[in-house]
Design an enzyme around this catalytic site. Structure first.
Site, mmCIF file in Angstrom:
data_model
loop_
_atom_site.group_PDB
_atom_site.id
_atom_site.type_symbol
_atom_site.label_atom_id
_atom_site.label_comp_id
_atom_site.label_asym_id
_atom_site.label_seq_id
_atom_site.Cartn_x
_atom_site.Cartn_y
_atom_site.Cartn_z
ATOM 1 N N ARG A 66 42.654 27.794 45.506
ATOM 2 C CA ARG A 66 41.649 28.674 44.910
ATOM 3 C C ARG A 66 42.164 29.374 43.659
ATOM 4 O O ARG A 66 41.820 30.538 43.399
ATOM 5 C CB ARG A 66 41.135 29.695 45.927
ATOM 6 C CG ARG A 66 40.477 29.096 47.153
ATOM 7 C CD ARG A 66 39.251 28.257 46.790
ATOM 8 N NE ARG A 66 38.705 27.617 47.980
ATOM 9 C CZ ARG A 66 39.059 26.409 48.393
ATOM 10 N NH1 ARG A 66 39.927 25.684 47.700
ATOM 11 N NH2 ARG A 66 38.549 25.895 49.486
ATOM 12 N N SER A 94 32.148 32.227 50.259
ATOM 13 C CA SER A 94 33.306 32.851 50.924
ATOM 14 C C SER A 94 33.789 34.044 50.117
ATOM 15 O O SER A 94 34.123 33.910 48.943
ATOM 16 C CB SER A 94 34.438 31.839 51.079
ATOM 17 O OG SER A 94 34.023 30.744 51.866
ATOM 18 N N GLU A 135 38.090 36.415 47.134
ATOM 19 C CA GLU A 135 37.928 35.183 46.367
ATOM 20 C C GLU A 135 37.117 35.362 45.088
ATOM 21 O O GLU A 135 37.504 34.847 44.044
ATOM 22 C CB GLU A 135 37.313 34.087 47.237
ATOM 23 C CG GLU A 135 37.239 32.743 46.539
ATOM 24 C CD GLU A 135 36.948 31.604 47.488
ATOM 25 O OE1 GLU A 135 36.233 30.687 47.092
ATOM 26 O OE2 GLU A 135 37.454 31.633 48.630
#
Length: 347
Positions: A164, A237, A333
């Site tokens: 990520r 998310s 995130e």
């Protein structure tokens, strides 16, 4: 190029929180890039480049200029070594681009179906789902430096991809703007079906599964698990799955034997953040209008009238609760944006 002053940003993000920017520019054509440079010189102010708005949380009004990259375009550049090289402009909607590739019979991206946002945002986060990270398919990324106007091109190996993350998330990369991404799609690669949900979906039919089949399955699975941001505002998310040492993973497994654990190539172990949030009893918990989704604990959603401050308070509550019970600190995130720009840490 469209220009809006004192712009309401709620309609430009999937979270839908109220926030305003001093100015909003919407770039719809490559010639708009030059107009943007002229605007920057004539009216300098803090800037934030926005893609599809599916991975950003405005915590308050932004005292600067938001630049929305909406330049579209997609094409097959050619074939080499049995692989197709497909280019997409940064403003192309991601799922529409994946669907277009599948319709052409080009497999490789179907596991990343139904992810909201734009093509240009995908490399920044190194988006991943259902057993595939987009970095595995990126041949190179094209862009420009908004301070100098010079163009650049980084191969996939030069993008610094990790879980990520990428070189485009680093502070020193703030002047780099992604304008297009070129994907390498191998023509003879079998479908990627190792992910448990896909194994259950297809059973023993792997030899007869097409990219279109996988695309349809992923869309259906995601629809069952995740709220549609067009119906209930969210950014997918909200927390990354934490990466811990084997020692930490073993210690937690001794206490919580059913904790999902996934060994990584670098020796670390990926834990399931959603599982930990759920075990803390946080599903459905609210702070103002922000709520932990009742079906998927990894998603924080807008239950109605939520503000950026509500999401900040809820994210802190979730992180502190998980840290107290499991001794693991979750990382956010999406990109958090305050009055002056990107907030580097959730304090």
């Amino acid at each position: 190029m469209q220009c809006f002053v004192e712009a309401d940003l709620s309609a430009w993000t999937t979270l839908g929180v109220p926030a305003r920017a001093k100015e909003l520019l919407v770039l719809e054509d490559e010639t708009d890039l030059a107009r943007w440079f002229e605007r920057r010189e004539s009216a300098p102010m803090p800037e934030l480049v926005l893609g599809g708005g599916s991975n950003v949380v405005f915590l308050e009004d932004f005292a600067g200029r938001v630049v929305r990259l909406a330049i579209r375009g997609r094409e097959l550049l050619g074939e080499e070594g049995g692989a197709r090289f497909v280019r997409a402009a940064a403003g192309e909607p991601w799922d529409g681009f994946v669907r277009w590739c599948v319709t052409q019979g080009w497999g490789g991206l179907e596991n990343l179906a139904a992810i909201p946002g734009s093509v240009g945002a995908v490399p920044v986060q190194n988006v991943g789902a259902y057993g595939l990270e987009v970095s595995e398919r990126i041949a190179w990324v094209e862009g420009m430096d908004r301070d100098t106007g010079q163009t650049w091109r980084f191969s996939g190996n030069e993008c610094g991809f990790g879980y990520r993350t990428s070189r485009f998330k680093a502070a020193e990369a703030s002047s780099r703007v992604i304008t297009a991404v070129v994907f390498r799609l191998a023509g003879d690669e079998p479908p990627r079906l190792e992910y448990p949900d896909l194994q259950r979906w297809f059973g023993g039919r792997a030899q007869r599964v097409s990219p279109a089949d996988v695309y349809a399955a992923v869309r259906e699975i995601r629809a069952r698990k995740l709220p549609d941001p067009r119906v209930q505002g969210n950014v997918g998310s909200f927390f990354k799955n934490p990466l811990v040492s084997p020692e930490v993973a073993e210690r937690l497994a001794a206490i919580h034997p059913d904790l999902p654990r996934h060994p990584q190539p670098d020796g670390r172990v990926k834990l399931a953040a959603g599982w930990m949030i759920e075990r803390c009893g946080l599903k459905g918990v609210r702070e103002g209008g922000a709520m932990v989704h009742e079906r998927q604990a990894l998603v924080l959603c807008n239950a109605g009238g939520a503000t950026g401050a509500d999401f900040l308070a809820l994210a802190r509550r979730v992180r502190e609760t998980v840290a107290e019970r499991f001794g693991v600190r979750l990382e956010v995130e999406p990109v958090l944006v305050g009055r002056e720009g990107v907030v580097q840490r959730l304090t």
